[in-house]
Design a protein around this motif. Sequence first.
Motif, PDB file in Angstrom:
ATOM      1  N   SER A   1       6.325   5.925  -6.778  1.00 42.39           N
ATOM      2  CA  SER A   1       6.744   4.520  -6.833  1.00 42.39           C
ATOM      3  C   SER A   1       8.142   4.330  -6.262  1.00 42.39           C
TER       4      SER A   1
ATOM      5  N   ASN B   1       8.868   2.107  -2.924  1.00 42.86           N
ATOM      6  CA  ASN B   1       9.821   0.996  -3.001  1.00 42.86           C
ATOM      7  C   ASN B   1      10.933   1.157  -1.974  1.00 42.86           C
TER       8      ASN B   1
ATOM      9  N   ASP C   1       4.027  -6.281  -4.215  1.00 42.52           N
ATOM     10  CA  ASP C   1       4.533  -5.187  -5.037  1.00 42.52           C
ATOM     11  C   ASP C   1       3.553  -4.015  -5.124  1.00 42.52           C
ATOM     12  N   SER C   2       2.321  -4.224  -4.700  1.00 39.43           N
ATOM     13  CA  SER C   2       1.309  -3.186  -4.854  1.00 39.43           C
ATOM     14  C   SER C   2       1.353  -2.165  -3.721  1.00 39.43           C
ATOM     15  N   TYR C   3       0.771  -0.998  -3.984  1.00 42.44           N
ATOM     16  CA  TYR C   3       0.648   0.059  -2.990  1.00 42.44           C
ATOM     17  C   TYR C   3      -0.472   0.994  -3.415  1.00 42.44           C
TER      18      TYR C   3
END
Length: 70
Positions: A10, A14, A44-46
Amino acid sequence: MNVPPKVTPSKLVNSLKGVSSRRMRQEFPDLVKHHRRAQRLRSDSYFAGSVGGAPPSVVRRYIEQQNRPA
């Protein structure tokens, strides 16, 4: 890409999204006008996954053969 094992996926994502967003804003200032409501260019997703050691050519071919949304 080599990333130290202490870096979480994460945090890596980011960081990559932040850097690419800043560069896109610098190179394409008109993007800001089109995305002014959200004040950001990306969600915001991945997704993070592994391929179990498959050669990059096999992974690329697999991705290219996926159906695209209509």
